[in-house]
Write an enzyme that holds these catalytic residues in place. Structure first.
Site, PDB file in Angstrom:
ATOM      1  N   LYS A 178      30.563  75.985  46.864  1.00 55.80           N
ATOM      2  CA  LYS A 178      29.920  75.388  46.793  1.00 55.80           C
ATOM      3  C   LYS A 178      31.384  75.229  44.935  1.00 55.80           C
ATOM      4  CE  LYS A 178      27.992  71.782  45.339  1.00 55.80           C
ATOM      5  NZ  LYS A 178      27.159  70.114  46.453  1.00 55.80           N
TER       6      LYS A 178
ATOM      7  N   GLY B 102      17.744  52.357  45.067  1.00 55.99           N
ATOM      8  CA  GLY B 102      18.552  52.552  45.143  1.00 55.99           C
ATOM      9  C   GLY B 102      19.513  51.505  46.200  1.00 55.99           C
TER      10      GLY B 102
ATOM     11  N   GLY C  61      22.748  51.166  46.436  1.00 49.28           N
ATOM     12  CA  GLY C  61      24.606  51.636  46.224  1.00 49.28           C
ATOM     13  C   GLY C  61      24.799  51.781  47.088  1.00 49.28           C
TER      14      GLY C  61
ATOM     15  N   VAL D 186      24.979  54.318  49.316  1.00 51.23           N
ATOM     16  CA  VAL D 186      24.640  54.332  50.738  1.00 51.23           C
ATOM     17  C   VAL D 186      23.702  53.347  51.549  1.00 51.23           C
ATOM     18  CG1 VAL D 186      23.471  56.302  52.329  1.00 51.23           C
ATOM     19  CG2 VAL D 186      24.991  56.865  50.979  1.00 51.23           C
TER      20      VAL D 186
HETATM   21  P1  NAD Z   1      25.344  55.278  44.711  1.00 53.38           P
HETATM   22  O1  NAD Z   1      25.978  55.340  42.955  1.00 53.38           O
HETATM   23  O2  NAD Z   1      26.302  53.968  44.805  1.00 53.38           O
HETATM   24  O3  NAD Z   1      24.337  54.472  44.993  1.00 53.38           O
HETATM   25  C1  NAD Z   1      23.004  54.357  43.920  1.00 53.38           C
HETATM   26  C2  NAD Z   1      22.174  53.384  43.265  1.00 53.38           C
HETATM   27  O4  NAD Z   1      20.688  53.690  42.487  1.00 53.38           O
HETATM   28  C3  NAD Z   1      23.022  52.712  42.618  1.00 53.38           C
HETATM   29  O5  NAD Z   1      22.915  51.549  43.159  1.00 53.38           O
HETATM   30  C4  NAD Z   1      22.190  52.554  40.801  1.00 53.38           C
HETATM   31  O6  NAD Z   1      22.364  50.962  39.835  1.00 53.38           O
HETATM   32  C5  NAD Z   1      21.022  52.609  41.437  1.00 53.38           C
HETATM   33  N1  NAD Z   1      20.080  53.441  41.010  1.00 53.38           N
HETATM   34  C6  NAD Z   1      19.965  54.392  39.718  1.00 53.38           C
HETATM   35  N2  NAD Z   1      18.734  54.758  38.879  1.00 53.38           N
HETATM   36  C7  NAD Z   1      17.946  53.932  39.748  1.00 53.38           C
HETATM   37  C8  NAD Z   1      16.904  53.492  39.222  1.00 53.38           C
HETATM   38  N3  NAD Z   1      16.288  54.410  38.400  1.00 53.38           N
HETATM   39  N4  NAD Z   1      15.739  52.934  40.421  1.00 53.38           N
HETATM   40  C9  NAD Z   1      16.569  52.070  41.139  1.00 53.38           C
HETATM   41  N5  NAD Z   1      18.017  52.131  41.683  1.00 53.38           N
HETATM   42  C10 NAD Z   1      18.107  53.314  40.645  1.00 53.38           C
HETATM   43  O7  NAD Z   1      25.715  56.472  45.043  1.00 53.38           O
HETATM   44  P2  NAD Z   1      25.581  56.390  46.502  1.00 53.38           P
HETATM   45  O8  NAD Z   1      26.685  57.370  47.320  1.00 53.38           O
HETATM   46  O9  NAD Z   1      24.748  55.715  47.344  1.00 53.38           O
HETATM   47  O10 NAD Z   1      24.536  58.250  46.888  1.00 53.38           O
HETATM   48  C11 NAD Z   1      23.238  57.249  46.661  1.00 53.38           C
HETATM   49  C12 NAD Z   1      23.005  59.148  46.748  1.00 53.38           C
HETATM   50  O11 NAD Z   1      22.822  59.706  48.063  1.00 53.38           O
HETATM   51  C13 NAD Z   1      22.649  60.546  45.544  1.00 53.38           C
HETATM   52  O12 NAD Z   1      21.933  61.024  45.418  1.00 53.38           O
HETATM   53  C14 NAD Z   1      23.914  60.866  46.659  1.00 53.38           C
HETATM   54  O13 NAD Z   1      24.258  62.118  45.486  1.00 53.38           O
HETATM   55  C15 NAD Z   1      23.010  60.833  47.453  1.00 53.38           C
HETATM   56  N6  NAD Z   1      24.287  61.311  48.635  1.00 53.38           N
HETATM   57  C16 NAD Z   1      24.987  59.805  49.231  1.00 53.38           C
HETATM   58  C17 NAD Z   1      26.573  60.246  49.947  1.00 53.38           C
HETATM   59  C18 NAD Z   1      27.099  59.593  50.297  1.00 53.38           C
HETATM   60  O14 NAD Z   1      27.608  59.625  51.727  1.00 53.38           O
HETATM   61  N7  NAD Z   1      27.683  58.404  49.661  1.00 53.38           N
HETATM   62  C19 NAD Z   1      25.684  61.817  50.810  1.00 53.38           C
HETATM   63  C20 NAD Z   1      25.126  62.865  50.659  1.00 53.38           C
HETATM   64  C21 NAD Z   1      24.037  62.059  48.805  1.00 53.38           C
END
Ligand code: NAD
Length: 447
Positions: free
Chosen positions: A126, A230, A232, A234
């Site tokens: 990391k 959420g 977003g 994912v």
């Molecule tokens: P993203 O920012 O695209 O989506 C997160 C969503 O959560 C957003 O739409 C945001 O508005 C919403 N959100 C934030 N606070 C909130 C709340 N209090 N209540 C409801 N919704 C809320 O992020 P992502 O890429 O979709 O990732 C989501 C999670 O998965 C993160 O914790 C990220 O670290 C983890 N993750 C993502 C990946 C990846 O491939 N993108 C891989 C491993 C882990």
């Protein structure tokens, strides 16, 4: 004597520079526990070992002051028998050097476990960059300098650590790192990167749900009710995967009007109910459902929320869902709620980009096999193994996942066993840590 671990990172950086030091290494030592490259920093080494929560006989911690920015940069290696350390670099604001080191130790241990459980021939690594005070990191020119500093630091480590995107960093930041080092993945597609990992992450989490439901003996996703916090990157892809599998209903909440609008437009109809909520509104966690998928924030499983959950299974993409790993895993177990540890379910982010240097293939079998239950390291099979082990031993799923990961982390790389140890020995023999601060360093400091 000053406790260096209590200093703010930028104050520590100035102190190091004043001592004429630019780099430091803390290495695991079978006889003394830990060796430190400079006697002046022995106290900091002691504080590393003393951090019993996060320190786990890490193989190495490397620190450097950015050549142009004087910012404190770190690379942390946990176990590397499976291969070079790999994991994202985090740009974050830390109150003290101790907090900076704790985060690097904790996150590299987590990556070592995630990589091992994913069957990747990579070790745990990391990166951490201490965000300078103020908003300088938002200035594009300064940011480019900062990430090029980080890239040069990574180059100097000769491949012991391979970096990637993480919290606080972006694809353009990776492009800056890539301009000065080959040891970076998750680079833009335009230079051969693997692109957005979110579809793969979403599919991986859905595989984990299937493994867990099977373990519970409650059938498939078809006909189930899933609640999602959420929608977003994912969450949006996950929703489509779940609909394809015939779930009866999806109840979702998000704080972003754009995310809510996009999902409503894409999935009109009664099977998807999406609410726009205020940031503090956690009510989605308490919906009656078969599966709860936290896809937004960390720390949402805690003594305040766990007693009110109405799901039988929690399985989502968000990192660090448990506010306290031990305590909250136990609380879930006591309520007979099955929890798939986040690092078991969300592995596909790193899987998607870890092997970028081996070229890309449409529907790459090195990626798609993670979704194939007949592969022993698939998300489905590892989820089942973890839950079965937890049940057999009467331990939490987090403890079971950690134990399995720690066993797998001891497997040597089939072609390059001990390569990283050899790289580190080579670095030390060639005086890596003795490089001193170049003249312009202090002029550029005060970041
Ligand atoms: P993203 O920012 O695209 O989506 C997160 C969503 O959560 C957003 O739409 C945001 O508005 C919403 N959100 C934030 N606070 C909130 C709340 N209090 N209540 C409801 N919704 C809320 O992020 P992502 O890429 O979709 O990732 C989501 C999670 O998965 C993160 O914790 C990220 O670290 C983890 N993750 C993502 C990946 C990846 O491939 N993108 C891989 C491993 C882990």
């Amino acid at each position: 004597m000053v406790d260096l671990s209590k200093l703010e990172p930028h104050v520590f950086a100035e102190r190091l520079a004043a001592l004429g030091l630019r780099r430091a290494a803390f290495l695991q030592d079978p006889t003394t526990g830990l060796t430190c490259s400079h006697p002046e920093l022995a106290g900091l080494g002691q504080s590393l070992i003393g951090n019993t929560r996060d320190y786990d006989r890490h193989q190495a911690v490397f620190l450097e002051l950015g050549e142009q920015t004087n910012v404190l940069l770190g690379a942390f290696l946990h176990r590397t028998r499976r291969g070079q350390g790999i994991g994202g670099v985090r740009l974050w604001s830390y109150a003290s050097v101790g907090d900076f080191l704790s985060d690097g130790l904790r996150l590299s241990k987590g990556m070592g476990r995630k990589n091992a459980l994913a069957g990747l021939w990579w070790g745990g690594g990391k990166g951490v960059i201490a965000r300078p005070p103020g908003q300088r990191h938002e200035d594009p020119a300064y940011r480019a300098q900062l990430f090029r500093d980080y890239g040069r630091f990574i180059t100097s480590l000769r491949g012991a650590y391979v970096t990637a995107e993480d919290v606080g960093t972006t694809e353009p930041d990776m492009a800056e790192i890539h301009a000065v080092t080959r040891y970076v993945v998750c680079v833009p597609g335009s230079v051969g990167g693997s692109g957005n990992p979110s579809p793969a992450t979403a599919r991986g989490v859905v595989s984990a749900m299937e493994g867990a439901l099977d373990h519970l003996g409650v059938g498939e996703l078809r006909g189930k009710v899933v609640a999602m916090q959420g929608i977003g990157n994912v969450g949006g892809f996950m929703l489509a995967e779940l609909l394809e599998r015939g779930v009866a209903k999806i109840i979702a909440a998000d704080v972003s009007p754009n995310a809510v609008r996009a999902i409503r437009e894409r999935h009109p109809g009664e099977r998807v109910q999406v609410s726009l909520v205020a940031p503090g509104d956690q009510s989605i966690l308490f919906e009656p459902c078969d599966v709860l998928a936290p896809n937004a924030l960390g720390g949402i499983l805690n003594p305040d929320t766990i007693p009110r959950l109405r799901a039988k299974l929690v399985c989502g993409a968000a990192n660090n869902q448990l506010l306290d790993q031990q305590r909250d895993a136990l609380l879930l177990q006591q309520r007979s709620i099955t929890y798939v540890p986040d690092f078991v379910a969300n592995r596909m982010g790193i899987v998607n980009c870890a092997n970028e240097q081996y070229g890309t293939i449409p529907d790459d079998p090195a990626i798609t096999r993670h979704f194939d239950p007949s592969w022993e390291n698939s998300v489905y099979r590892i989820t089942r193994s973890v839950l079965e082990r937890a049940e057999r031993a009467g331990i939490t799923s987090t403890e079971a996942a950690n134990a399995l990961a720690d066993e797998l982390a001891e497997q040597p790389h089939p072609i390059f066993p001990e390569r990283t140890s050899q790289i580190i020995s080579g670095l030390m023999a060639s005086g890596w840590a003795r490089a001193t601060a170049p003249a312009p360093l202090r002029a550029a400091s005060g970041a």
